[in-house]
Design a protein around this motif. Structure first.
Motif, short mmCIF file in Angstrom:
data_model
loop_
_atom_site.label_atom_id
_atom_site.label_comp_id
_atom_site.label_asym_id
_atom_site.label_seq_id
_atom_site.Cartn_x
_atom_site.Cartn_y
_atom_site.Cartn_z
N GLY A 152 0.81 -1.21 0.00
CA GLY A 152 0.00 0.00 0.00
C GLY A 152 0.84 1.26 0.00
O GLY A 152 0.32 2.36 -0.16
N ASP A 153 2.17 1.11 0.17
CA ASP A 153 3.06 2.27 0.09
C ASP A 153 3.15 2.72 -1.35
O ASP A 153 2.97 1.93 -2.29
N VAL A 154 3.47 4.00 -1.54
CA VAL A 154 3.64 4.55 -2.88
C VAL A 154 5.10 4.92 -3.05
O VAL A 154 5.65 5.70 -2.27
N ALA A 155 5.73 4.33 -4.09
CA ALA A 155 7.14 4.61 -4.39
C ALA A 155 7.20 5.58 -5.55
O ALA A 155 6.58 5.36 -6.59
N VAL A 156 7.94 6.68 -5.36
CA VAL A 156 8.12 7.69 -6.41
C VAL A 156 9.57 7.63 -6.87
O VAL A 156 10.49 7.73 -6.06
N MET A 157 9.76 7.46 -8.18
CA MET A 157 11.11 7.37 -8.74
C MET A 157 11.34 8.50 -9.74
O MET A 157 10.51 8.75 -10.60
N THR A 158 12.46 9.18 -9.55
CA THR A 158 12.84 10.26 -10.45
C THR A 158 14.20 9.93 -11.05
O THR A 158 14.89 9.02 -10.57
N GLY A 159 14.58 10.69 -12.05
CA GLY A 159 15.88 10.45 -12.69
C GLY A 159 15.87 9.19 -13.51
O GLY A 159 14.83 8.70 -13.94
N ASP A 160 17.07 8.65 -13.75
CA ASP A 160 17.18 7.41 -14.52
C ASP A 160 16.69 6.25 -13.66
O ASP A 160 17.14 6.08 -12.53
N VAL A 161 15.76 5.47 -14.20
CA VAL A 161 15.21 4.33 -13.47
C VAL A 161 15.64 3.06 -14.18
O VAL A 161 15.35 2.86 -15.36
N ASP A 162 16.34 2.22 -13.45
CA ASP A 162 16.78 0.93 -13.98
C ASP A 162 15.54 0.07 -14.25
O ASP A 162 14.66 -0.04 -13.40
N ALA A 163 15.48 -0.53 -15.41
CA ALA A 163 14.34 -1.37 -15.79
C ALA A 163 14.10 -2.50 -14.79
O ALA A 163 12.96 -2.93 -14.58
N GLU A 164 15.14 -2.95 -14.14
CA GLU A 164 15.02 -4.03 -13.14
C GLU A 164 14.09 -3.62 -11.99
O GLU A 164 13.39 -4.45 -11.43
N LEU A 165 14.07 -2.33 -11.65
CA LEU A 165 13.22 -1.84 -10.57
C LEU A 165 11.73 -1.96 -10.90
O LEU A 165 10.90 -1.99 -9.99
#
Length: 172
Positions: A152-165
């Protein structure tokens, strides 16, 4: 609980303190046996188990007979046992894990809100904006991905994001 009977007015208070302390000690012992995952939020069940354990500790501290107290203590043990068995099942069978675990869902990609995913998961734009602000992102365009995790947590990713993530993240 005869041992507290001769204490008069102080009996209920002392009984609550002693029984709660014993329930907490029992819970900590079980957590040591089961391992660090005992109080994690790794899955929805782990989170529910943590809440249920807290509730049972509180109930144990208010029991007025040994039978009811024992039942609360046994229920705490049962929660840890089920949690342990589910964790073992997950590690030994991907089919089992797929059957009982939620899948993370992509809610935003490359600065775009994914309306269908937001509607299906019942997450509002206002909620996502709050999470983005809390992440430290300065502009919507900087957000590469927002994922609603299985907890239920929300993860916010900025910048270059590795496809593995983003492997295993559902795109709706």
């Amino acid at each position: 609980m005869e041992i507290f009977h001769d204490l008069g007015v102080a009996a209920p208070v002392l009984r609550a303190v002693v029984l709660t302390a014993l329930a907490i000690a029992w819970t900590l012992l079980l957590a040591r046996v089961v391992g660090l995952r005992a109080f994690s939020k790794a899955t929805a069940f782990d989170f529910a188990a943590t809440i249920a354990t807290g509730s049972l500790i509180a109930q144990a501290g208010t029991r007025s007979n040994w039978s009811d107290y024992g039942q609360a203590m046994a229920a705490i043990g049962a929660i840890f046992l089920v949690q342990y068995l589910l964790a073992r099942g997950r590690t030994h069978s991907s089919r089992f894990a797929d059957a009982i675990d939620n899948t993370p869902v992509l809610l935003m990609e490359d600065g775009r809100f994914l309306e269908k995913a937001m509607a299906e998961t019942r997450v509002t734009r206002a909620t996502l904006l709050e999470k983005i602000r809390m992440s430290g992102a300065k502009r919507i365009e900087d957000v590469r991905a927002v994922v609603l995790e299985t907890t239920g947590d929300v993860a916010v990713m900025t910048g270059d994001v590795d496809a593995e993530l983003l492997k295993g993240v559902r795109r709706l």
